[in-house]
Scaffold this motif. Structure first.
Motif, PDB file in Angstrom:
ATOM      1  N   ILE A 166      -1.174  -6.521  -3.001  1.00  0.00           N
ATOM      2  CA  ILE A 166      -0.563  -7.767  -2.546  1.00  0.00           C
ATOM      3  C   ILE A 166       0.789  -7.985  -3.234  1.00  0.00           C
ATOM      4  CG2 ILE A 166      -0.800 -10.289  -2.573  1.00  0.00           C
ATOM      5  CD1 ILE A 166      -3.854  -9.803  -2.325  1.00  0.00           C
ATOM      6  N   VAL A 167       0.833  -7.788  -4.549  1.00  0.00           N
ATOM      7  CA  VAL A 167       2.033  -8.109  -5.322  1.00  0.00           C
ATOM      8  C   VAL A 167       3.075  -7.001  -5.247  1.00  0.00           C
ATOM      9  CG1 VAL A 167       2.905  -8.606  -7.632  1.00  0.00           C
ATOM     10  CG2 VAL A 167       0.782  -9.644  -6.867  1.00  0.00           C
ATOM     11  N   ALA A 168       2.670  -5.754  -5.451  1.00  0.00           N
ATOM     12  CA  ALA A 168       3.642  -4.660  -5.541  1.00  0.00           C
ATOM     13  C   ALA A 168       4.155  -4.241  -4.167  1.00  0.00           C
ATOM     14  CB  ALA A 168       3.028  -3.464  -6.257  1.00  0.00           C
ATOM     15  N   ARG A 169       3.278  -4.164  -3.180  1.00  0.00           N
ATOM     16  CA  ARG A 169       3.654  -3.745  -1.817  1.00  0.00           C
ATOM     17  C   ARG A 169       4.436  -2.430  -1.821  1.00  0.00           C
ATOM     18  NH1 ARG A 169       6.138  -9.366  -0.309  1.00  0.00           N
ATOM     19  NH2 ARG A 169       4.259 -10.613  -0.239  1.00  0.00           N
ATOM     20  N   ARG A 170       4.018  -1.498  -2.631  1.00  0.00           N
ATOM     21  CA  ARG A 170       4.699  -0.211  -2.733  1.00  0.00           C
ATOM     22  C   ARG A 170       3.678   0.906  -2.763  1.00  0.00           C
ATOM     23  NH1 ARG A 170       9.620  -0.157  -6.843  1.00  0.00           N
ATOM     24  NH2 ARG A 170      10.978  -1.423  -5.585  1.00  0.00           N
ATOM     25  N   SER A 171       4.217   2.103  -2.762  1.00  0.00           N
ATOM     26  CA  SER A 171       3.337   3.258  -2.875  1.00  0.00           C
ATOM     27  C   SER A 171       2.777   3.399  -4.287  1.00  0.00           C
ATOM     28  CB  SER A 171       4.102   4.530  -2.492  1.00  0.00           C
ATOM     29  OG  SER A 171       5.189   4.713  -3.373  1.00  0.00           O
ATOM     30  N   THR A 172       3.314   2.649  -5.244  1.00  0.00           N
ATOM     31  CA  THR A 172       2.801   2.722  -6.607  1.00  0.00           C
ATOM     32  C   THR A 172       1.520   1.921  -6.786  1.00  0.00           C
ATOM     33  OG1 THR A 172       4.198   0.860  -7.263  1.00  0.00           O
ATOM     34  CG2 THR A 172       5.072   3.085  -7.619  1.00  0.00           C
ATOM     35  N   ALA A 173       1.156   1.113  -5.803  1.00  0.00           N
ATOM     36  CA  ALA A 173      -0.062   0.316  -5.886  1.00  0.00           C
ATOM     37  C   ALA A 173      -1.252   1.177  -5.452  1.00  0.00           C
ATOM     38  CB  ALA A 173       0.052  -0.926  -5.007  1.00  0.00           C
ATOM     39  N   THR A 174      -1.655   2.081  -6.339  1.00  0.00           N
ATOM     40  CA  THR A 174      -2.772   2.977  -6.051  1.00  0.00           C
ATOM     41  C   THR A 174      -3.954   2.616  -6.937  1.00  0.00           C
ATOM     42  OG1 THR A 174      -2.071   4.585  -7.714  1.00  0.00           O
ATOM     43  CG2 THR A 174      -1.178   4.856  -5.479  1.00  0.00           C
ATOM     44  N   LEU A 175      -5.112   3.149  -6.568  1.00  0.00           N
ATOM     45  CA  LEU A 175      -6.304   2.914  -7.375  1.00  0.00           C
ATOM     46  C   LEU A 175      -6.156   3.562  -8.750  1.00  0.00           C
ATOM     47  CD1 LEU A 175      -9.065   1.609  -7.455  1.00  0.00           C
ATOM     48  CD2 LEU A 175     -10.025   3.704  -6.507  1.00  0.00           C
TER      49      LEU A 175
END
Length: 131
Positions: free
Chosen positions: A35-44
């Motif tokens: 929700i916050v990052a909205r990027r490809s870095t927001a991974t598990l």
């Protein structure tokens, strides 16, 4: 007398419990980071790393600062919390490659998640002790 086998078994169970708690905390962190990052870095994987880093920072940095600021009780606790909070903000900003403002949202969400889960764990422990 406690046998070495029982000690090893207890350590394995404790490690499994810690891993389960990391997974339980990482899932809401993953959703919050999406929700916050909205990027490809927001991974598990980043959510797991940030959860582990949060635990390490809270245990090591906060506890160390509390010992350092021991002579000034209330102000020392506040200073230790603020310094730990700023370090968490920086770590989240670096892990997810986001701005400090978005990092602030993640820090607030992560701290809230930790307190809720620790409260639930405490309630279950109290219920188990009462039985």
């Amino acid at each position: 007398m406690i046998s070495p086998l029982m000690i090893i078994f207890s350590l394995i169970l404790a490690l499994i419990a810690v891993l389960i708690m990391i997974v339980i905390i990482s899932i809401p962190m993953y959703i919050a980071s999406k929700i916050v990052a909205r990027r490809s870095t927001a991974t598990l994987g980043n959510a797991v790393i940030s959860t582990i880093m949060t635990a390490i920072i809270i245990i090591v940095v906060y506890a160390g600062l509390r010992l350092l600021f021991f002579p000034i009780p209330i102000l020392g606790t506040l200073l230790a919390f603020l310094i730990t909070f700023i370090i968490l903000l920086y770590v989240y900003s670096q892990i997810y490659r986001i701005s400090m403002e978005r990092g602030l949202l993640l820090v607030i969400m992560q701290v809230f998640i930790w307190f809720v889960l620790l409260f639930i764990t405490g309630v279950f422990a109290a219920m188990a002790a009462a039985i």
